[in-house]
Design a protein around this motif. Structure first.
Motif, PDB file in Angstrom:
ATOM      1  N   ALA A 117      61.614 -36.932 -28.763  1.00  7.52           N
ATOM      2  CA  ALA A 117      61.128 -35.892 -27.845  1.00  7.52           C
ATOM      3  C   ALA A 117      61.701 -34.570 -28.329  1.00  7.52           C
ATOM      4  O   ALA A 117      62.821 -34.526 -28.853  1.00  7.52           O
ATOM      5  CB  ALA A 117      61.565 -36.169 -26.414  1.00  7.52           C
ATOM      6  N   LYS A 154      62.994 -30.082 -24.421  1.00  5.48           N
ATOM      7  CA  LYS A 154      62.451 -30.654 -23.187  1.00  5.48           C
ATOM      8  C   LYS A 154      63.489 -31.536 -22.502  1.00  5.48           C
ATOM      9  O   LYS A 154      64.295 -32.212 -23.158  1.00  5.48           O
ATOM     10  CB  LYS A 154      61.187 -31.462 -23.484  1.00  5.48           C
ATOM     11  CG  LYS A 154      60.032 -30.595 -23.990  1.00  5.48           C
ATOM     12  CD  LYS A 154      58.723 -31.350 -24.003  1.00  5.48           C
ATOM     13  CE  LYS A 154      57.555 -30.437 -24.387  1.00  5.48           C
ATOM     14  NZ  LYS A 154      56.258 -31.117 -24.292  1.00  5.48           N
ATOM     15  N   ILE A 182      63.233 -34.322 -21.051  1.00  2.25           N
ATOM     16  CA  ILE A 182      63.133 -35.750 -21.305  1.00  2.25           C
ATOM     17  C   ILE A 182      63.899 -36.168 -22.561  1.00  2.25           C
ATOM     18  O   ILE A 182      64.188 -37.347 -22.770  1.00  2.25           O
ATOM     19  CB  ILE A 182      61.656 -36.194 -21.401  1.00  2.25           C
ATOM     20  CG1 ILE A 182      61.553 -37.715 -21.207  1.00  2.25           C
ATOM     21  CG2 ILE A 182      61.042 -35.746 -22.726  1.00  2.25           C
ATOM     22  CD1 ILE A 182      60.137 -38.213 -21.066  1.00  2.25           C
ATOM     23  N   SER A 237      66.848 -38.171 -21.673  1.00  2.00           N
ATOM     24  CA  SER A 237      66.533 -39.549 -21.319  1.00  2.00           C
ATOM     25  C   SER A 237      66.292 -40.390 -22.566  1.00  2.00           C
ATOM     26  O   SER A 237      66.716 -41.542 -22.641  1.00  2.00           O
ATOM     27  CB  SER A 237      65.311 -39.591 -20.407  1.00  2.00           C
ATOM     28  OG  SER A 237      65.002 -40.918 -20.052  1.00  2.00           O
ATOM     29  N   VAL A 238      65.594 -39.806 -23.539  1.00  2.00           N
ATOM     30  CA  VAL A 238      65.380 -40.520 -24.801  1.00  2.00           C
ATOM     31  C   VAL A 238      66.720 -40.851 -25.447  1.00  2.00           C
ATOM     32  O   VAL A 238      66.943 -41.956 -25.942  1.00  2.00           O
ATOM     33  CB  VAL A 238      64.503 -39.691 -25.757  1.00  2.00           C
ATOM     34  CG1 VAL A 238      64.471 -40.314 -27.147  1.00  2.00           C
ATOM     35  CG2 VAL A 238      63.086 -39.566 -25.204  1.00  2.00           C
ATOM     36  N   TYR A 293      57.910 -38.835 -26.517  1.00  2.00           N
ATOM     37  CA  TYR A 293      57.963 -38.791 -25.055  1.00  2.00           C
ATOM     38  C   TYR A 293      57.796 -37.368 -24.516  1.00  2.00           C
ATOM     39  O   TYR A 293      57.802 -37.159 -23.313  1.00  2.00           O
ATOM     40  CB  TYR A 293      59.281 -39.395 -24.562  1.00  2.00           C
ATOM     41  CG  TYR A 293      59.266 -40.898 -24.612  1.00  2.00           C
ATOM     42  CD1 TYR A 293      58.825 -41.646 -23.535  1.00  2.00           C
ATOM     43  CD2 TYR A 293      59.667 -41.579 -25.759  1.00  2.00           C
ATOM     44  CE1 TYR A 293      58.790 -43.029 -23.586  1.00  2.00           C
ATOM     45  CE2 TYR A 293      59.642 -42.956 -25.815  1.00  2.00           C
ATOM     46  CZ  TYR A 293      59.199 -43.691 -24.733  1.00  2.00           C
ATOM     47  OH  TYR A 293      59.158 -45.050 -24.790  1.00  2.00           O
ATOM     48  N   GLY A 294      57.621 -36.413 -25.411  1.00  2.00           N
ATOM     49  CA  GLY A 294      57.364 -35.053 -24.966  1.00  2.00           C
ATOM     50  C   GLY A 294      55.891 -34.789 -24.710  1.00  2.00           C
ATOM     51  O   GLY A 294      55.494 -33.681 -24.355  1.00  2.00           O
TER      52      GLY A 294
END
Length: 823
Positions: free
Chosen positions: A126, A130, A132, A135-136, A265-266
Motif C-alpha cells: 500500500a 495512506k 492502510i 495495517s498492511v 491495498y491502497g
C-alpha cells in the motif's frame, strides 16, 4: 590505643571494600559481559584481513565479521542461494552446480544491541502515504531469519560490526542446499560441524558472495554409501537492490511473460487490487533523442552472458550464436547490441570471477547425464526487473536432439539417417535450444499457440520454412519439421526465431519515454496488441491449457489430424529402416533399443495431439472491445473425424511397431505389454472426467456439438468392432478391450481430481459433481449395451480364446455394475 582501633577499623573497612570490588568485578566477568559491545580494535584486530565493498568483511583468525554501514540498514537486498559444487547423484539429475535453491529479499535492521536479518515480502503493499499502509505492515510482520549481537562500532560510529561465523557455519534452512524432501530421501541426520566451514567471503561494491562447505551425516546418501555423508558447497549471493525500483510494466495475458504479483491495498475498488507485472531486464537507451527518432540505440547497460569456463571448445560458437540471436528481436524494440555473449575471463584476467557471483549471468555447462536445458532467472519482486540469470545446459542433452532429429525427420531428410549427425546440424540444434532458454531468461514463457499459426501444407514449402521457420515463435516446442515428406525441396527441418518473438520483445522491452507510470503505458501497449489481434502469428497460447487443440506441446501446424498423419507416415518409414541406420552400422543393439523406445514416445505424441481435439475448447484471450468469445468448442465434424483417426491409428493394432527385427533383438518378452501401455494411455485420456465433462458442457451452449453420448458410443463401437462382426479377437485387441472395461469401471467408482487453482496443468480440469452429472448414467448404459452385445457375440462361432475373453469381459462388467449399483 584509640589510634590503633581506628587504624584496625580502617583496614577492615578497606578489606570489605576490596571484597565488594572483587565481587563486582566477578559479576562483570561473567560470559554475558564477554558479549558486550567492545572497542573496534578489540574485535577487528591487526590480524584481520579486510575486503571492502557493500559491507566491509573481516577475517580474523577463524572468524568472519560484517561491518555494516548504518546507511544501508533497512535497504532491500536480494539474497540468492545456489549450489556451487555438488556430490554426484545428489538431487536425482536436476540439481547441479549453479542450481538455485532459494531466492528472497532481506534487509538488515537494528534492534537495541542486535542486528536482525529480516525477510521481506512484497505480496501485499500500500502507498506509504495512506493510512492502510500501517495495517498492511502489522498484518505482514517480517520473519527474522537470524539475530546477531552487535560486537563493535567503527571509529566514527557510522557502521556496526557483527560476527557472521556461526550463521554461515550452521544449517539454516532458508539458505540451505538440502530441501526437506532431500533430507527425508537421504535420511539426513545432521550437519557435521567438524566437516563444515566457511570457505570464503568476498565483498564487492553492490554485492557480497559467501561460499560454504557443508558435510551432512546421512544414512542413505546418493553415492559413496559407506561414507554416510553428503557434501556440497553453497554460494550465498546478496546484492543491493536499486533504491528506486525500475518502472514496472503491467502484464497483459494476451502477450506471454513470466510475472510477479502484488496485492495493492491502497486501491479504491472496494477490494485489494492485484497488480501483475512482467519480468524483464532494465533496458534504457543511451541516447533518448535518437531513440525517439526511431534510430537503433545501445542500452546504457546491455544484457551480458558469459560462457561457463567448462564449456567444450567445439560448442562455444553455437552457444554464442544462440545468445546473440536475440539481438534481432531487440532491434524490433529499438535497441542494438542489447544482448552480448562473452567468454568467461581467465583467472589471470579476473582472479575473482565466479559463475555463482550474482553480478554475472552465465550459461552453465553441467557434466551430467541429464538430458535437458533450463533458463531460470532471479528478479526484483517490487518491479519484475530481472537481476541475473544462469542458463543450465546438461551435457547429454544433445543426445536427445540427435535421436529426435533421426526419428522425426529421417524419412524426408537424408542427413538425419545416421548416428553421426553432421557437426553443423548438431550445432544448429544447440544454437536454437540455447536461444530458447535465453528466451525464458528474458521473461518469455512457452507460447504453445505459435505452431498453430502456420498451415500444415506450408511446412512442406521450402521457401516458406526457410523464411518463417516451423512456428511463429522459438518459444513453442516445435523442435523439428516432422510434416515434410520425402521429395520436398529445400525444407527447413530445425526450428528458428519467428515473428512473434520480435513482436513480444517490442511489447515488453520498448522504452516508452512519455509514460511516467505503469498505468500510463497501458493505452500504448493495448494499441500494439490490437494492431496484431487478428493475425495468428502474434497469438499467445498457454502451455497449461491442456484442453486447447491450438496450444499443444510438440505440435506442428494448424491441423493435428493432417500433421499427425504426415508424422506417422514418416515414422513408419523410419521404423522400417531403424536397424539399418543403427545396429547394422555399430554391430550392437544399444542404439537400436534406445531409439525404438524413443520412437514409441514420438508416436504417442502424434496420437496425443489428435486426442486433444475430442472435447477440445479453443482459448482466444481477448478483451471485451475485441468482441467474440474467449472459449469456443471445436465443431462436431472435426471431433468425429478425430475419433475415426484414433480408431485407425492407435486402437486398431499398430502392426508396424511389432517388428521382429527390432523386438527380438532388444528384449526377450513383453512385446504385447508395450503396445497395451501405449493404447491404454490414450484410452484413459479420452475417458477422463475432464474431457467427458467438457463434452457434456458443450450441450449447454452449442448447437453444433459432439455429445458425450456420441463420443462414448463411437469409442465402444470401434474398440469392440469384432463383436459386431463375429470376428476372433487378437491378443493386442483383447488387452485393449480389457483396459477399456477397467477404465469405464474407474469412471463408475472414482471421483474427479480436485482442481487446484494456480497449479500448472490444472487449468484443463473442471470442477463438477460427478455423482450427480450424466457421467455415470452414460457409462453404466454403455457397459450394459456392451454386455448385451458380448453375450450374443460369444456364441457366434468365434474361437475358444475369444469366447473366454468375452466371458471374462461380461464378468468384469457385471462386477462393476453390481458393486456400483445406486451410485
Amino acid at each position: 590505643m584509640c589510634l590503633s582501633i581506628v587504624s584496625i577499623e580502617s583496614v577492615q573497612a578497606q578489606k570489605k571494600k576490596n571484597k565488594k570490588s572483587k565481587a563486582a568485578a566477578a559479576v562483570l566477568a561473567t560470559p554475558k559481559d564477554k558479549d558486550a559491545i567492545k572497542a573496534y580494535t578489540a574485535v577487528i584486530t591487526k590480524d584481520a584481513t579486510t575486503d571492502d565493498g557493500l559491507f566491509k568483511t573481516h577475517h580474523v583468525k577463524k572468524e568472519y565479521f560484517y561491518e555494516i554501514p548504518f546507511k544501508v540498514l533497512n535497504k532491500d537486498m536480494l539474497w540468492v542461494s545456489r549450489v556451487a559444487q555438488i556430490q554426484e547423484g545428489l538431487g536425482g539429475g536436476y540439481m547441479n552446480a549453479g542450481s538455485k535453491t532459494n531466492e528472497q529479499v532481506v534487509h538488515w535492521v537494528r534492534f537495541q544491541d542486535k542486528i536482525l536479518l529480516k525477510i521481506r515480502s512484497f505480496s501485499n503493499t500500500a502507498p506509504s502515504t495512506k493510512a492502510i499502509a500501517k495495517s498492511v505492515e502489522v498484518n505482514n510482520f517480517e520473519p527474522t531469519l537470524y539475530a546477531f549481537d552487535i560486537k563493535a562500532f567503527n571509529a566514527d560510529s557510522t557502521a556496526v560490526v557483527i560476527n557472521v561465523t556461526k550463521f554461515f557455519s550452521e544449517d539454516v534452512p532458508a539458505i540451505s542446499g538440502l530441501s526437506s524432501r532431500l533430507r527425508k530421501e537421504y535420511k539426513v541426520k545432521k550437519l557435521d560441524a567438524t566437516r563444515s566451514f566457511v570457505n570464503s567471503i568476498k565483498s564487492f561494491p553492490e554485492n557480497i558472495e559467501v561460499k560454504q562447505d557443508f558435510t551432512y551425516v546421512a544414512s542413505e546418501p546418493p553415492t559413496q554409501s559407506k561414507s554416510e555423508s553428503i557434501s556440497l558447497q553453497m554460494n550465498q549471493s546478496m546484492i543491493l537492490l536499486p533504491e528506486i525500483p525500475m518502472q514496472p510494466r503491467l502484464y497483459d495475458p494476451r502477450v506471454g511473460f513470466f510475472t510477479v504479483s502484488q496485492n495493492d491495498y491502497g486501491s479504491m475498488a472496494l477490494k485489494a487490487d492485484k497488480k501483475t507485472y512482467i519480468r524483464r531486464w532494465r533496458l534504457v537507451p543511451k541516447d533518448l533523442e535518437a531513440y525517439a527518432r526511431g534510430e537503433l540505440v545501445e542500452p546504457i547497460k546491455p544484457i551480458v552472458y558469459y560462457l561457463d569456463p567448462g564449456t567444450p571448445e567445439n560448442l562455444k560458437a553455437y552457444m554464442k550464436q544462440g545468445i546473440e540471436d536475440w539481438q534481432k528481436p531487440f532491434e524490433a524494440a529499438g535497441f542494438k547490441n542489447a544482448i552480448i555473449a562473452k567468454d568467461a575471463p581467465t583467472p589471470e584476467e579476473d582472479p575473482e570471477f565466479s559463475p555463482e557471483d550474482i553480478r554475472y549471468s552465465v550459461v552453465r555447462y553441467v557434466a551430467s547425464t541429464t538430458r535437458n536445458a533450463v533458463g531460470p532467472s532471479v528478479s526484483d519482486p517490487r518491479s519484475g526487473e530481472i537481476i541475473e540469470s544462469d542458463i543450465i545446459w546438461y551435457h547429454n542433452h544433445l543426445r536427445s536432439y540427435r535421436n529426435r532429429y533421426l526419428l522425426e525427420t529421417g524419412a524426408a531428410n537424408p542427413s538425419a539417417r545416421t548416428l553421426d549427425t553432421p557437426a553443423e546440424e548438431i550445432g544448429e540444434m544447440m544454437r536454437m535450444v540455447i536461444a530458447h532458454e535465453v528466451g525464458h531468461a528474458l521473461g518469455f514463457p512457452h507460447n504453445m499457440a505459435a505452431s498453430y499459426a502456420y498451415p500444415v501444407a506450408s511446412l512442406r514449402d521450402g521457401a516458406f520454412t526457410q523464411e518463417f521457420g516451423l512456428a511463429a515463435s522459438l518459444m513453442d516446442y516445435t523442435r523439428y519439421n516432422y510434416v515434410a515428406q520425402p521429395g520436398d525441396k529445400n525444407v527447413r527441418f530445425i526450428r528458428q526465431m519467428g515473428p512473434y518473438d520480435h513482436y513480444a520483445t517490442n511489447w515488453g522491452y520498448r522504452y516508452i519515454a512519455a509514460a511516467n507510470t505503469a498505468e500510463e503505458e497501458v493505452p500504448t501497449l493495448n494499441k500494439w496488441i490490437l494492431e496484431k489481434a487478428n493475425d495468428p502469428k502474434y497469438k499467445f497460447g498457454r502451455q497449461s491449457s491442456t484442453f486447447d487443440p491450438q496450444s499443444q506441446t510438440e505440435g506442428v501446424g494448424d491441423d493435428p489430424i493432417a500433421a499427425s498423419t504426415y508424422g506417422l507416415k514418416n515414422l513408419k518409414y523410419v521404423a522400417a529402416n531403424l536397424p539399418a541406420w543403427t545396429s547394422d552400422k555399430t554391430n550392437n543393439y544399444d542404439d537400436l533399443e534406445e531409439l525404438y523406445g524413443e520412437l514409441l514416445g514420438v508416436y504417442s505424441r502424434y496420437v496425443g495431439h489428435v486426442v486433444t481435439n475430442i472435447g477440445g475448447v479453443f482459448e482466444d484471450l481477448k478483451t471485451p472491445e475485441q468482441g467474440g468469445f474467449i472459449y469456443t468448442h471445436l465443431d462436431e465434424k472435426s471431433q468425429k473425424a478425430s475419433m475415426q483417426w484414433l480408431q485407425k491409428n492407435i486402437f486398431d493394432t499398430p502392426e508396424w511397431l511389432i517388428d521382429k527385427n527390432i523386438l527380438q533383438n532388444i528384449d526377450h518378452a513383453g512385446y504385447f505389454e508395450k503396445v497395451r501401455k501405449l493404447q491404454e494411455r490414450h484410452l484413459n485420456s479420452l475417458l477422463s472426467f475432464e474431457r467427458i465433462g467438457r463434452l457434456i458442457d458443450a450441450e449447454t451452449t452449442d448447437t453444433n456439438y459432439y455429445s458425450a453420448l456420441e463420443m462414448l458410443k463411437d469409442l465402444r463401437s470401434g474398440i469392440w468392432s469384432e463383436a459386431n462382426r463375429a470376428k476372433n479377437v487378437a491378443i493386442y485387441r483383447r488387452n485393449l478391450q480389457r483396459s477399456y472395461i477397467d477404465r469405464m469401471g474407474y469412471l463408475l467408482k472414482e471421483e474427479a481430481a480436485e482442481r487446484r487453482p494456480g497449479s500448472s496443468g490444472f487449468e484443463g480440469a473442471i470442477s463438477y459433481d460427478v455423482a450427480l452429472s450424466d457421467v455415470r448414467p452414460l457409462v453404466r448404459g454403455e457397459l450394459a449395451s456392451l454386455r448385451s452385445r458380448l453375450k450374443k457375440a460369444r456364441n457366434s462361432g468365434v474361437n475358444t480364446v475369444t469366447q473366454y475373453h468375452y466371458d471374462d469381459a461380461i464378468a468384469r462388467i457385471d462386477e462393476f455394475l453390481n458393486t456400483t449399483a445406486g451410485k
